[in-house]
Motif scaffolding. Structure first.
Motif, mmCIF file in Angstrom:
data_model
loop_
_atom_site.group_PDB
_atom_site.id
_atom_site.type_symbol
_atom_site.label_atom_id
_atom_site.label_comp_id
_atom_site.label_asym_id
_atom_site.label_seq_id
_atom_site.Cartn_x
_atom_site.Cartn_y
_atom_site.Cartn_z
ATOM 1 N N SER A 163 0.875 -1.256 0.355
ATOM 2 C CA SER A 163 0.270 0.430 0.391
ATOM 3 C C SER A 163 1.023 1.656 0.340
ATOM 4 O O SER A 163 0.742 2.150 -0.577
ATOM 5 C CB SER A 163 -0.830 0.110 0.929
ATOM 6 N N ILE A 164 2.172 0.965 0.523
ATOM 7 C CA ILE A 164 3.250 2.795 0.759
ATOM 8 C C ILE A 164 3.462 2.447 -0.846
ATOM 9 O O ILE A 164 3.251 3.679 -1.630
ATOM 10 C CB ILE A 164 4.048 2.345 2.089
ATOM 11 N N GLY A 165 3.656 1.806 -1.554
ATOM 12 C CA GLY A 165 4.139 1.519 -2.303
ATOM 13 C C GLY A 165 3.030 2.752 -3.318
ATOM 14 O O GLY A 165 3.529 3.234 -4.692
ATOM 15 N N SER A 166 2.111 2.288 -3.482
ATOM 16 C CA SER A 166 0.653 2.595 -4.246
ATOM 17 C C SER A 166 0.743 3.506 -4.360
ATOM 18 O O SER A 166 0.316 4.555 -4.587
ATOM 19 C CB SER A 166 -0.342 1.658 -3.636
ATOM 20 N N ILE A 167 0.643 4.008 -2.448
ATOM 21 C CA ILE A 167 0.347 5.761 -2.508
ATOM 22 C C ILE A 167 1.509 6.458 -3.137
ATOM 23 O O ILE A 167 1.215 7.692 -3.580
ATOM 24 C CB ILE A 167 0.383 5.344 -1.499
ATOM 25 N N VAL A 168 2.704 5.477 -3.176
ATOM 26 C CA VAL A 168 3.951 6.691 -4.165
ATOM 27 C C VAL A 168 3.484 6.709 -5.475
ATOM 28 O O VAL A 168 3.624 7.678 -5.420
ATOM 29 C CB VAL A 168 4.811 5.645 -3.312
ATOM 30 N N GLY A 169 3.268 5.810 -6.072
ATOM 31 C CA GLY A 169 2.957 5.444 -7.275
ATOM 32 C C GLY A 169 1.646 6.811 -7.634
ATOM 33 O O GLY A 169 1.872 6.917 -8.977
ATOM 34 N N SER A 170 0.102 6.604 -6.695
ATOM 35 C CA SER A 170 -0.063 7.345 -6.641
ATOM 36 C C SER A 170 0.172 8.877 -7.305
ATOM 37 O O SER A 170 -0.340 9.484 -8.521
ATOM 38 C CB SER A 170 -1.969 7.106 -6.303
ATOM 39 N N VAL A 171 0.828 9.506 -6.235
ATOM 40 C CA VAL A 171 2.008 10.499 -6.575
ATOM 41 C C VAL A 171 2.220 10.996 -6.987
ATOM 42 O O VAL A 171 2.064 12.138 -8.004
ATOM 43 C CB VAL A 171 1.955 11.336 -5.113
ATOM 44 N N VAL A 172 3.366 10.144 -7.118
ATOM 45 C CA VAL A 172 4.346 10.695 -8.700
ATOM 46 C C VAL A 172 3.506 10.577 -9.937
ATOM 47 O O VAL A 172 3.874 11.410 -10.578
ATOM 48 C CB VAL A 172 5.008 9.017 -9.059
ATOM 49 N N VAL A 173 2.618 9.737 -10.212
ATOM 50 C CA VAL A 173 1.850 10.043 -11.379
ATOM 51 C C VAL A 173 0.971 11.364 -11.781
ATOM 52 O O VAL A 173 0.631 11.899 -12.368
ATOM 53 C CB VAL A 173 1.231 8.776 -11.390
ATOM 54 N N GLY A 174 0.324 11.325 -10.324
ATOM 55 C CA GLY A 174 -0.521 12.666 -10.369
ATOM 56 C C GLY A 174 0.010 13.899 -10.754
ATOM 57 O O GLY A 174 0.008 14.494 -11.499
ATOM 58 N N LYS A 175 1.459 14.219 -10.493
ATOM 59 C CA LYS A 175 2.507 15.067 -10.524
ATOM 60 C C LYS A 175 2.576 15.337 -11.618
ATOM 61 O O LYS A 175 2.571 16.029 -12.568
ATOM 62 C CB LYS A 175 3.139 15.492 -9.061
#
Length: 533
Positions: free
Chosen positions: A349-361
């Motif tokens: 889940s931490i990896g998923s959140i990091v991936g979502s933040v990076v993709v959002g930007k």
């Protein structure tokens, strides 16, 4: 093509009139960007001097009164943040209900004297209803409004969780899990629709990935809480916990969150009917000058969308094929209890959140980069034209690193588990696997919303249908495949499956704009024939 307009997917401008106005500017000639709907912002954005701007104002004033361009959403920044937070809160319940249950699979199997494969069917039925229910609730929320549908679905959800906490047989467990999924599954589709209606395409990537991050956050928190509750209070306590959480959500949502469905309140400036009203309606913003909004002419069954949905559904299926057997892997290989099993979901889940933040930007950055490369300015209040904008390029160019990471981590997962490596190895793989699945999911969700801004609930529901059905099929058989092939070959097959279908992205990037334009022209001809009757 040089004189064609760039018409927004839900706009209704006259390209000939726009061209006439642009051609009246002294010393200029029409270009693809200058033939856009001309207003004061366009003139400044495209670098036309003040004298030319005055000439346009004069010619326009002599023919028709000037009206300000309507903003995309009249909600204040603080209200939009509040709406986003409540949307994220509501969206959590669907994945949270799925993952808080996973850690209790083995205790439930022992309680009902059933095999783990049979109990896995309760996960499958949950995913099947995740596919079916949003088709109804997503479309209903577009027509009836977000608030009534939220209240209906959460009432169903609370009743199902009470039943699950009290039932005592396998058949009731199956039926109530289906009902629980029916009540919670519409929240993800509605969440994406809310983001579409309060954000422009230039800023949409960041907002939608906030919703996706909440979906990815659930696999971190839910198994831990599920493990604690199952370990110390029994697995039935997980359902009582969900009842309390849903009750808190409704207590906050019903009085204070405004209606956002565009066919009910347009850009937020039209007071809603009583059914859709909240206490905040006493402070409803004054109506702005609005252009009429038409139904989005595109349908989710089109080629480009179908291809992308198929590919992304494979991503989600592979994701579930990793997470559902995870609890059994940790119990057998590392002899973990319920709480320890729950903790093992945190890296994913931490990896998923990091991936979502990076993709959002990255989505917002790449949108601005592509717009600049074709001479288009970015307007975060009114929104941009998307008909001639290469939105597929702006979104899909970011896919390839995530696809490569997903293939590598899926294959690595099987061999790491088979080898019986130190606990650190599978946890590291889970972190990167989480990032790999959240990136493409956020990209596709944003692209679908861009393509269907006037009907996002239906589009999101269609995506839920394909991914939930494929995920349900995957989780139903994955344990049997693992028993036959072993972990290494099972996940090697799944990784190669993703690789084989990855050219779907190239197909849509290359031919998607052409297919999109063909649809616009087909619907324009249909509208012309209807108007002549």
């Amino acid at each position: 093509m040089a004189n064609e307009e760039i018409a927004e997917s839900h706009g209704d401008s006259d390209p000939l009139a726009d061209k006439h106005v642009t051609d009246s500017i002294p010393g200029t000639e029409a270009t693809p960007t200058q033939t856009n709907n001309v207003n004061d912002n366009d003139l400044v954005n495209h670098g036309v001097d003040e004298k030319a701007k005055g000439d346009v104002d004069g010619s326009r004033n002599s023919n028709e009164p000037q009206t300000p361009a309507p903003v995309y959403s009249v909600f204040s920044s603080k209200m939009r943040i509040y709406i986003v937070l409540m949307t994220v809160f509501g969206t959590l319940f669907s994945p949270f209900s799925a993952f808080i249950y996973i850690t209790a699979l083995t205790p439930i199997a022992e309680s009902y004297h059933r095999s783990l494969g049979e109990i896995n069917f309760t996960v499958t039925i949950y995913q099947v209803m995740q596919a079916i229910a949003p088709l109804f609730f997503g479309d209903l929320s577009d027509q009836l409004g977000r608030r009534p549908v939220y209240m209906i679905t959460f009432t169903i959800y609370i009743a199902a969780n009470i039943g699950l906490a009290l039932q005592h047989n396998y058949a009731a467990l199956m039926v109530l899990r289906a009902l629980q999924s029916t009540g919670s599954s519409g929240t993800v589709a509605i969440g994406s629709a809310v983001m579409a209606y309060i954000t422009t395409s230039a800023e949409r990537g960041g907002f939608i990935t906030a919703v996706q991050a909440s979906v990815m956050f659930a696999p971190a928190l839910a198994p831990v809480l599920g493990g604690i509750l199952t370990q110390y209070l029994g697995w039935r306590a997980t359902f009582w916990f969900l009842v309390i959480g849903a009750g808190i959500f409704l207590t906050i949502y019903v009085p204070f969150v405004p209606e956002t469905a565009r066919n009910i309140v347009d850009n937020g400036s039209i007071p809603p009917p009583r059914l859709n009203a909240s206490l905040t309606n006493s402070h409803w913003p004054k109506a702005h000058n609005l252009e009429s909004q038409t139904d989005d002419p595109l349908r989710p069954s089109q080629r480009n969308v179908g291809i992308l949905m198929l590919f992304m559904s494979l991503f989600v299926m592979v994701n579930y094929c990793v997470l559902v057997p995870l609890q059994e892997v940790m119990r057998k290989q590392y002899h973990f209890n319920d709480l320890q099993v729950g903790l093992c979901y945190i890296p994913f889940s931490i990896g998923s959140i990091v991936g979502s933040v990076v993709v959002g930007k990255s989505l917002n950055w790449n949108y601005a980069r592509v717009a600049k490369s074709i001479g288009m300015s970015v307007d975060r209040k009114v929104g941009e034209d998307l008909r001639k904008f290469p939105i597929e390029r702006a979104r899909l160019d970011l896919m390839w690193p995530w696809i490569g990471l997903a293939v590598a981590m899926t294959i690595a997962w099987g061999w790491v588990v088979d080898s019986g490596a130190n606990l650190a190895a599978p946890l590291v793989v889970l972190f990167f696997a989480g990032a790999a699945v959240s990136g493409p999911t956020s990209i596709l969700t944003t692209l679908l919303t861009d393509l269907y801004p006037m009907n996002p609930g239906r589009v999101s529901s269609s995506f839920n249908l394909t991914r939930a059905l494929m995920s349900g099929a995957g989780t139903a058989v994955v344990q049997y495949v693992i028993d036959a092939w072993g972990y290494g070959y099972t996940y090697l097959f799944l990784g190669l499956l993703l690789l084989v279908f990855s050219p779907c992205v190239l197909i849509v990037r290359k031919w998607g704009p052409k297919w999109r334009e063909e649809r616009y022209r087909r619907y324009e001809r249909a509208d012309g024939r209807a108007a002549s009757i």
